[in-house]
Motif scaffolding. Structure first.
Motif, PDB file in Angstrom:
ATOM      1  N   TRP A 226       0.825  -1.200   0.000  1.00  0.00           N
ATOM      2  CA  TRP A 226       0.000   0.000   0.000  1.00  0.00           C
ATOM      3  C   TRP A 226       0.865   1.257   0.000  1.00  0.00           C
ATOM      4  CZ3 TRP A 226      -5.175  -0.201  -0.606  1.00  0.00           C
ATOM      5  CH2 TRP A 226      -5.848  -1.386  -0.286  1.00  0.00           C
ATOM      6  N   THR A 227       0.452   2.245  -0.782  1.00  0.00           N
ATOM      7  CA  THR A 227       1.120   3.545  -0.824  1.00  0.00           C
ATOM      8  C   THR A 227       0.076   4.640  -0.625  1.00  0.00           C
ATOM      9  OG1 THR A 227       2.802   2.738  -2.371  1.00  0.00           O
ATOM     10  CG2 THR A 227       2.523   5.122  -2.191  1.00  0.00           C
ATOM     11  N   LYS A 228       0.351   5.565   0.302  1.00  0.00           N
ATOM     12  CA  LYS A 228      -0.565   6.688   0.495  1.00  0.00           C
ATOM     13  C   LYS A 228      -0.324   7.725  -0.592  1.00  0.00           C
ATOM     14  CE  LYS A 228      -0.223   9.330   4.180  1.00  0.00           C
ATOM     15  NZ  LYS A 228      -0.386   9.767   5.592  1.00  0.00           N
ATOM     16  N   LYS A 229      -1.357   7.967  -1.415  1.00  0.00           N
ATOM     17  CA  LYS A 229      -1.234   8.862  -2.564  1.00  0.00           C
ATOM     18  C   LYS A 229      -1.696  10.282  -2.267  1.00  0.00           C
ATOM     19  CE  LYS A 229       0.237   6.141  -5.957  1.00  0.00           C
ATOM     20  NZ  LYS A 229       1.443   6.437  -6.760  1.00  0.00           N
ATOM     21  N   PHE A 230      -2.803  10.415  -1.524  1.00  0.00           N
ATOM     22  CA  PHE A 230      -3.367  11.738  -1.284  1.00  0.00           C
ATOM     23  C   PHE A 230      -3.873  11.829   0.152  1.00  0.00           C
ATOM     24  CE2 PHE A 230      -4.027  10.856  -5.805  1.00  0.00           C
ATOM     25  CZ  PHE A 230      -3.505  11.994  -6.396  1.00  0.00           C
ATOM     26  N   SER A 231      -3.835  13.038   0.690  1.00  0.00           N
ATOM     27  CA  SER A 231      -4.487  13.361   1.946  1.00  0.00           C
ATOM     28  C   SER A 231      -5.406  14.545   1.687  1.00  0.00           C
ATOM     29  CB  SER A 231      -3.466  13.708   3.037  1.00  0.00           C
ATOM     30  OG  SER A 231      -2.725  12.562   3.413  1.00  0.00           O
ATOM     31  N   ILE A 232      -6.686  14.382   1.980  1.00  0.00           N
ATOM     32  CA  ILE A 232      -7.692  15.395   1.670  1.00  0.00           C
ATOM     33  C   ILE A 232      -8.310  15.906   2.966  1.00  0.00           C
ATOM     34  CG2 ILE A 232      -9.912  15.829   0.551  1.00  0.00           C
ATOM     35  CD1 ILE A 232      -7.814  13.016  -0.753  1.00  0.00           C
ATOM     36  N   GLY A 233      -8.471  17.222   3.090  1.00  0.00           N
ATOM     37  CA  GLY A 233      -9.125  17.799   4.241  1.00  0.00           C
ATOM     38  C   GLY A 233      -8.146  18.479   5.185  1.00  0.00           C
ATOM     39  N   PRO A 234      -8.631  18.966   6.327  1.00  0.00           N
ATOM     40  CA  PRO A 234     -10.008  18.776   6.822  1.00  0.00           C
ATOM     41  C   PRO A 234     -11.032  19.593   6.042  1.00  0.00           C
ATOM     42  CG  PRO A 234      -8.804  20.230   8.272  1.00  0.00           C
ATOM     43  CD  PRO A 234      -7.806  19.739   7.257  1.00  0.00           C
ATOM     44  N   THR A 235     -12.251  19.119   6.037  1.00  0.00           N
ATOM     45  CA  THR A 235     -13.345  19.797   5.348  1.00  0.00           C
ATOM     46  C   THR A 235     -14.180  20.565   6.356  1.00  0.00           C
ATOM     47  OG1 THR A 235     -14.833  17.906   5.583  1.00  0.00           O
ATOM     48  CG2 THR A 235     -13.408  17.945   3.643  1.00  0.00           C
ATOM     49  N   SER A 236     -14.995  21.482   5.851  1.00  0.00           N
ATOM     50  CA  SER A 236     -15.838  22.290   6.731  1.00  0.00           C
ATOM     51  C   SER A 236     -17.076  21.532   7.187  1.00  0.00           C
ATOM     52  CB  SER A 236     -16.268  23.570   6.013  1.00  0.00           C
ATOM     53  OG  SER A 236     -16.988  23.267   4.834  1.00  0.00           O
ATOM     54  N   LYS A 237     -17.408  20.437   6.514  1.00  0.00           N
ATOM     55  CA  LYS A 237     -18.545  19.596   6.884  1.00  0.00           C
ATOM     56  C   LYS A 237     -18.118  18.132   6.811  1.00  0.00           C
ATOM     57  CE  LYS A 237     -22.530  22.420   5.523  1.00  0.00           C
ATOM     58  NZ  LYS A 237     -23.249  22.297   6.803  1.00  0.00           N
ATOM     59  N   TRP A 238     -18.917  17.270   7.421  1.00  0.00           N
ATOM     60  CA  TRP A 238     -18.682  15.845   7.288  1.00  0.00           C
ATOM     61  C   TRP A 238     -18.931  15.424   5.843  1.00  0.00           C
ATOM     62  CZ3 TRP A 238     -16.681  11.512   8.996  1.00  0.00           C
ATOM     63  CH2 TRP A 238     -17.120  10.307   8.427  1.00  0.00           C
ATOM     64  N   LEU A 239     -17.959  14.727   5.231  1.00  0.00           N
ATOM     65  CA  LEU A 239     -18.105  14.197   3.890  1.00  0.00           C
ATOM     66  C   LEU A 239     -17.715  12.726   3.905  1.00  0.00           C
ATOM     67  CD1 LEU A 239     -16.616  17.048   1.669  1.00  0.00           C
ATOM     68  CD2 LEU A 239     -19.027  16.451   1.987  1.00  0.00           C
ATOM     69  N   TYR A 240     -18.505  11.928   3.211  1.00  0.00           N
ATOM     70  CA  TYR A 240     -18.306  10.486   3.175  1.00  0.00           C
ATOM     71  C   TYR A 240     -17.858  10.083   1.771  1.00  0.00           C
ATOM     72  CZ  TYR A 240     -19.617   5.513   3.371  1.00  0.00           C
ATOM     73  OH  TYR A 240     -19.616   4.153   3.315  1.00  0.00           O
ATOM     74  N   PRO A 241     -16.601   9.665   1.570  1.00  0.00           N
ATOM     75  CA  PRO A 241     -16.135   9.300   0.230  1.00  0.00           C
ATOM     76  C   PRO A 241     -16.798   8.036  -0.277  1.00  0.00           C
ATOM     77  CG  PRO A 241     -14.451   8.769   1.862  1.00  0.00           C
ATOM     78  CD  PRO A 241     -15.536   9.498   2.593  1.00  0.00           C
ATOM     79  N   LEU A 242     -17.226   8.058  -1.539  1.00  0.00           N
ATOM     80  CA  LEU A 242     -17.941   6.934  -2.136  1.00  0.00           C
ATOM     81  C   LEU A 242     -17.112   6.183  -3.163  1.00  0.00           C
ATOM     82  CD1 LEU A 242     -21.442   8.585  -2.688  1.00  0.00           C
ATOM     83  CD2 LEU A 242     -20.789   6.988  -0.884  1.00  0.00           C
ATOM     84  N   CYS A 243     -16.516   6.914  -4.103  1.00  0.00           N
ATOM     85  CA  CYS A 243     -15.769   6.256  -5.174  1.00  0.00           C
ATOM     86  C   CYS A 243     -14.932   7.304  -5.903  1.00  0.00           C
ATOM     87  CB  CYS A 243     -16.711   5.550  -6.161  1.00  0.00           C
ATOM     88  SG  CYS A 243     -17.720   6.679  -7.162  1.00  0.00           S
ATOM     89  N   ILE A 244     -14.151   6.856  -6.868  1.00  0.00           N
ATOM     90  CA  ILE A 244     -13.395   7.743  -7.743  1.00  0.00           C
ATOM     91  C   ILE A 244     -14.014   7.665  -9.130  1.00  0.00           C
ATOM     92  CG2 ILE A 244     -11.144   8.249  -8.761  1.00  0.00           C
ATOM     93  CD1 ILE A 244      -9.863   7.021  -6.301  1.00  0.00           C
ATOM     94  N   TRP A 245     -14.424   8.801  -9.640  1.00  0.00           N
ATOM     95  CA  TRP A 245     -15.038   8.885 -10.955  1.00  0.00           C
ATOM     96  C   TRP A 245     -14.144   9.752 -11.834  1.00  0.00           C
ATOM     97  CZ3 TRP A 245     -18.378  13.182 -12.892  1.00  0.00           C
ATOM     98  CH2 TRP A 245     -18.920  12.886 -14.145  1.00  0.00           C
TER      99      TRP A 245
END
Length: 313
Positions: A226-245
């Motif tokens: 496993w390789t960590k590619k991206f770190s996203i956030g923190p966001t201003s609201k709760w967000l639930y990641p679903l998929c990559i489109w």
């Protein structure tokens, strides 16, 4: 007997699996009612629909888990159905008690041969829970998230090689990735490689916020890691990641938020209703865009990448 639920449970190369559930037994409200499932293949582009035959030997239990994928070497599509429940019914309606929430029976349907076959699943005996985690497919292999210990949320990645029909278990990316009631975790695919979202959840006062990492399974010589590619956030609201489109991460504000918290404050719900939206994070520009929904939708658990196809059923 009437269908009580119709839902999309898988997608691959422009084809969808549609599951229709109906209840058999003394009454629909009876605890001993038996749940049956009919499966259909559907190509929206050609409007073709094909019912998948029921297996000759059937085990009926609630809420099976599905996988649907294509193997280019075999030129074959396969549907995998995994049963997890604390009891099941055999074809003669005899109740069979099994270990609670363990994967106790697996079937695979080959589109090329047109039949179901039982799959050896001894490796899944240690996996206590796969429910509500949809499968993803990468390079001829299906993947699910599973729990080795439901009480303490000890996760593993369950893999199923479509060509050989062999299950195996894989560890999570890092010892620092510890899913629990204060985090979210989901499998996806990035650049045709297995990927995983993971991130903790925070609630400060009435404000929800989150951040998550995107891990990708990379090949290193004859091994994978496993390789960590991206770190996203923190966001201003709760967000639930679903998929990559395409090159964007699709998130919603209406996922299964850990700890029983609401994604919107009471004041926001009274003023704006459910206020559902999808947020897209562009992995190239690092920019967010949001899209509101007019119709009220409960959850977006089963969201699939779709590309129009003329594949024949």
């Amino acid at each position: 007997m009437d269908y009580s639920l119709i839902r999309l449970v898988g997608s691959c190369n422009g084809l969808f699996i549609v599951e229709m559930e109906f209840i058999g037994g003394p009454s629909d409200d009876d605890d001993d009612s038996i749940y049956f499932y009919h499966i259909f293949l559907w190509n929206p582009a050609t409007r073709d629909v094909r019912q998948v035959p029921d297996p000759s030997t059937r085990i009926h239990s609630r809420n099976p888990n599905y996988g649907f994928g294509f193997n280019p070497v075999l030129n074959d599509y396969k549907i995998v159905r995994i049963y997890t429940y604390d009891f099941a019914y055999a074809a003669n309606r005899r109740k069979i008690f099994v270990d609670k929430n363990c994967a106790h029976d697996v079937e695979a349907y080959s589109l090329r041969r047109g039949s179901w076959e039982k799959v050896e699943s001894v490796v899944l005996n240690r996996v206590r829970y796969l429910k509500s985690f949809q499968a993803v497919v990468s390079n001829g292999t299906m993947f699910w998230l599973g729990k080795m210990d439901e009480e303490h949320d000890l996760y593993v990645v369950v893999s199923f090689e479509i060509a050989t029909e062999i299950f195996s278990l894989m560890p999570l990316p890092s010892s620092s990735v510890t899913p629990n009631l204060g985090s979210n975790i989901r499998l996806s695919v990035h650049e045709n490689k297995l990927a995983m979202f993971w991130g903790p959840y925070y609630k400060v006062g009435k404000a929800d916020c989150s951040f998550f990492d995107l891990w990708v399974m990379e090949e290193e010589g004859k091994s994978w890691s496993w390789t960590k590619k991206f770190s996203i956030g923190p966001t201003s609201k709760w967000l639930y990641p679903l998929c990559i489109w395409s090159n964007e991460i699709v998130c919603t504000n209406n996922g299964p938020i850990p700890g029983g918290f609401s994604s919107e404050s009471d004041e926001d719900e009274e003023e704006n209703g459910t206020n559902l939206f999808l947020s897209l994070f562009n992995l190239t520009t690092n920019e967010w865009t949001s899209h509101n929904f007019i119709n009220e939708i409960s959850y977006y658990e089963n969201i699939f990448n779709y590309a129009e196809s003329l594949v024949s059923l």
